[in-house]
Design a protein around this motif. Structure first.
Motif, PDB file in Angstrom:
ATOM      1  N   ASP A   1      -6.003  74.041  47.333  1.00 33.93           N
ATOM      2  CA  ASP A   1      -5.234  73.199  47.710  1.00 33.93           C
ATOM      3  C   ASP A   1      -5.558  72.732  46.049  1.00 33.93           C
ATOM      4  OD1 ASP A   1      -6.759  73.161  49.777  1.00 33.93           O
ATOM      5  OD2 ASP A   1      -9.051  72.744  49.674  1.00 33.93           O
ATOM      6  N   ALA A   2      -5.951  72.756  45.279  1.00 32.19           N
ATOM      7  CA  ALA A   2      -5.307  72.420  43.574  1.00 32.19           C
ATOM      8  C   ALA A   2      -4.041  73.068  43.739  1.00 32.19           C
ATOM      9  CB  ALA A   2      -6.215  73.070  42.693  1.00 32.19           C
ATOM     10  N   LEU A   3      -3.625  74.248  44.165  1.00 28.50           N
ATOM     11  CA  LEU A   3      -2.272  74.779  44.219  1.00 28.50           C
ATOM     12  C   LEU A   3      -1.598  73.945  44.542  1.00 28.50           C
ATOM     13  CD1 LEU A   3      -0.445  77.218  42.959  1.00 28.50           C
ATOM     14  CD2 LEU A   3      -0.820  78.505  44.556  1.00 28.50           C
ATOM     15  N   PHE A   4      -1.890  73.230  46.006  1.00 35.75           N
ATOM     16  CA  PHE A   4      -0.932  72.384  46.606  1.00 35.75           C
ATOM     17  C   PHE A   4      -0.491  71.585  45.503  1.00 35.75           C
ATOM     18  CE2 PHE A   4      -1.430  75.692  50.540  1.00 35.75           C
ATOM     19  CZ  PHE A   4      -0.088  75.772  50.559  1.00 35.75           C
ATOM     20  N   GLU A   5      -1.661  70.635  45.352  1.00 30.16           N
ATOM     21  CA  GLU A   5      -1.603  69.431  44.696  1.00 30.16           C
ATOM     22  C   GLU A   5      -1.218  69.101  42.987  1.00 30.16           C
ATOM     23  OE1 GLU A   5      -5.747  68.219  44.879  1.00 30.16           O
ATOM     24  OE2 GLU A   5      -5.479  67.708  46.746  1.00 30.16           O
ATOM     25  N   GLN A   6      -0.510  70.310  42.773  1.00 27.64           N
ATOM     26  CA  GLN A   6      -0.453  70.464  41.492  1.00 27.64           C
ATOM     27  C   GLN A   6       0.439  71.806  41.044  1.00 27.64           C
ATOM     28  OE1 GLN A   6      -4.070  71.081  38.520  1.00 27.64           O
ATOM     29  NE2 GLN A   6      -5.897  69.793  39.742  1.00 27.64           N
ATOM     30  N   LYS A   7       1.462  71.795  42.548  1.00 26.79           N
ATOM     31  CA  LYS A   7       2.611  72.598  42.061  1.00 26.79           C
ATOM     32  C   LYS A   7       3.429  72.462  40.498  1.00 26.79           C
ATOM     33  CE  LYS A   7       5.317  70.924  45.550  1.00 26.79           C
ATOM     34  NZ  LYS A   7       6.431  71.374  46.482  1.00 26.79           N
ATOM     35  N   GLY A   8       3.619  70.655  40.858  1.00 25.84           N
ATOM     36  CA  GLY A   8       4.353  70.728  39.227  1.00 25.84           C
ATOM     37  C   GLY A   8       4.157  71.104  38.200  1.00 25.84           C
ATOM     38  N   ASP A   9       2.622  70.811  37.946  1.00 23.34           N
ATOM     39  CA  ASP A   9       2.245  71.704  36.686  1.00 23.34           C
ATOM     40  C   ASP A   9       2.267  72.734  36.198  1.00 23.34           C
ATOM     41  OD1 ASP A   9       1.191  68.948  36.539  1.00 23.34           O
ATOM     42  OD2 ASP A   9      -0.676  69.610  37.497  1.00 23.34           O
ATOM     43  N   VAL A  10       2.334  73.953  37.971  1.00 22.79           N
ATOM     44  CA  VAL A  10       2.733  75.366  37.814  1.00 22.79           C
ATOM     45  C   VAL A  10       3.808  75.954  37.099  1.00 22.79           C
ATOM     46  CG1 VAL A  10       2.548  77.610  38.747  1.00 22.79           C
ATOM     47  CG2 VAL A  10       0.917  76.175  39.213  1.00 22.79           C
ATOM     48  N   ALA A  11       5.125  74.708  38.117  1.00 20.71           N
ATOM     49  CA  ALA A  11       5.864  74.857  37.663  1.00 20.71           C
ATOM     50  C   ALA A  11       6.620  73.925  35.580  1.00 20.71           C
ATOM     51  CB  ALA A  11       7.761  74.365  38.714  1.00 20.71           C
ATOM     52  N   GLN A  12       5.597  72.908  35.685  1.00 15.91           N
ATOM     53  CA  GLN A  12       6.315  73.257  34.178  1.00 15.91           C
ATOM     54  C   GLN A  12       5.341  73.921  33.205  1.00 15.91           C
ATOM     55  OE1 GLN A  12       7.528  70.541  33.286  1.00 15.91           O
ATOM     56  NE2 GLN A  12       7.217  70.612  30.836  1.00 15.91           N
TER      57      GLN A  12
ATOM     58  N   VAL B   1       3.598  84.549  33.873  1.00 15.43           N
ATOM     59  CA  VAL B   1       3.256  83.024  34.283  1.00 15.43           C
ATOM     60  C   VAL B   1       2.401  82.701  35.247  1.00 15.43           C
ATOM     61  CG1 VAL B   1       3.706  81.141  33.655  1.00 15.43           C
ATOM     62  CG2 VAL B   1       4.554  82.921  32.518  1.00 15.43           C
ATOM     63  N   VAL B   2       3.146  83.172  36.415  1.00 10.39           N
ATOM     64  CA  VAL B   2       2.540  82.463  37.299  1.00 10.39           C
ATOM     65  C   VAL B   2       1.819  83.334  37.798  1.00 10.39           C
ATOM     66  CG1 VAL B   2       2.809  82.569  39.785  1.00 10.39           C
ATOM     67  CG2 VAL B   2       5.191  81.593  38.348  1.00 10.39           C
ATOM     68  N   ARG B   3       1.338  84.640  37.813  1.00  7.84           N
ATOM     69  CA  ARG B   3       0.270  85.457  37.577  1.00  7.84           C
ATOM     70  C   ARG B   3      -1.409  84.830  36.638  1.00  7.84           C
ATOM     71  NH1 ARG B   3       2.899  91.464  39.790  1.00  7.84           N
ATOM     72  NH2 ARG B   3       3.591  90.358  41.693  1.00  7.84           N
ATOM     73  N   ALA B   4      -0.964  84.822  35.721  1.00 10.51           N
ATOM     74  CA  ALA B   4      -1.561  83.764  34.465  1.00 10.51           C
ATOM     75  C   ALA B   4      -2.222  83.060  34.971  1.00 10.51           C
ATOM     76  CB  ALA B   4      -1.259  84.491  33.488  1.00 10.51           C
TER      77      ALA B   4
END
Length: 292
Positions: A117-128, A106-109
């Motif tokens: 920068d978006a990854l740092f700002e939206q890490k909660g979305d990745v976890a979701q 999931v993470v690599r997709a």
């Protein structure tokens, strides 16, 4: 997932559940406590499962949309669902490896579609996203995903150094802007102060000259009234001569002054030259006469 115990009785600990089989087939779930089993009828305790929340840390290395390699540390908290304990016991041999594999997938997709920068700002979305995907997959195996935390994002060291340098440059630029604004305000205030000082100086000079004019007018009127036949021009000339001698007196009282009064008109310069030449000729003539 557990060893079969062919005993007459057994104990299931708190925060655990037991799996009971009859002739090798799932029979029921044994709740915590003391239980009797009849081995003659094929009944036995096949194994135990913990219902406590377990934690699994997964480190995933991937790259972002702007081609920056990063390592993501994910913390997954999961537990066995009591109602589906038989699926958890029989379906998965190693749940940790299964969870880790799905996290990698999931993470690599998802992360390669985001910038750093978006990854740092939206890490909660990745976890979701990871949580939703794992919940669908692991729910079928009798596991519940309680929480998923993206606890750390570690870019490549060279990228972190470059990011720090960019941040430092931006802060220096902002500091330069503030410094320039402060100097501008200082210069404006200084100019305003000088303008005000010059204005007040001009007002003082104007008042001084007005006072001098008033004094001269009063002196002329008093002198004309006391001395009959004296005109205003004569009184003014007398005042100017008096001021002239006062100035000469002040200059003479100071030993450090080396002031010389020379007429400044072209005719006066010619007269001075002639006077100097005549003086030098007279001096030379006097020396010749003295020698004879």
């Amino acid at each position: 997932m557990g060893n079969v115990s062919c005993v007459f009785c057994g104990c299931v600990e708190q925060s655990s559940i037991g799996v009971v089989e009859r002739w090798g087939r799932f029979e029921k779930i044994a709740q915590p406590g003391f239980h009797f089993f009849n081995p003659f009828s094929g009944e036995c305790l096949a194994g135990r499962l913990s219902t406590r929340i377990s934690s699994l840390d997964v480190r995933v290395e991937t790259k972002t949309k702007d081609n920056v390699f990063v390592q993501l540390m994910c913390s997954i908290q999961y537990r066995v669902v009591k109602e589906n304990a038989d699926d958890a016991f029989y379906e998965l041999q190693n749940p940790k490896e299964q969870i880790q594999a799905y996290v990698f997938d999931v993470v690599r997709a998802h992360v390669p579609r985001m910038t750093l920068d978006a990854l740092f700002e939206q890490k909660g979305d990745v976890a979701q996203v990871v949580s939703e995907e794992l919940e669908k997959v692991m729910g079928a195996y009798g596991y519940s995903i309680e929480h998923i935390l993206l606890v750390d994002i570690i870019p490549d060291p060279s990228v972190r150094k470059a990011m720090n340098e960019i941040n430092a440059a931006q802060r220096l630029q902002l500091a330069s802007v503030y410094k320039g604004e402060a100097e501008k305000i200082l210069q404006v205030k200084k100019a305003e102060g000088e303008a005000e000082s010059k204005y007040l100086g001009g007002v003082g000079v104007a008042r001084q000259r007005q006072a001098i004019t008033d004094g001269l007018r009063e002196n002329i009127l008093n002198f004309s009234n006391k001395v009959e036949g004296a005109s205003a021009k004569e009184v003014m000339d007398l005042i100017m001569i008096t001021q002239y001698f006062d100035t000469i007196k002040d200059l003479g009282n100071s030993s450090k002054n080396t002031t010389v009064f020379i007429p400044h008109g072209p005719g006066h310069v010619r007269d001075i030259s002639e006077q100097i030449r005549n003086g030098m000729m007279e001096g030379a003539s006097a020396q010749i006469n003295a020698a004879d």
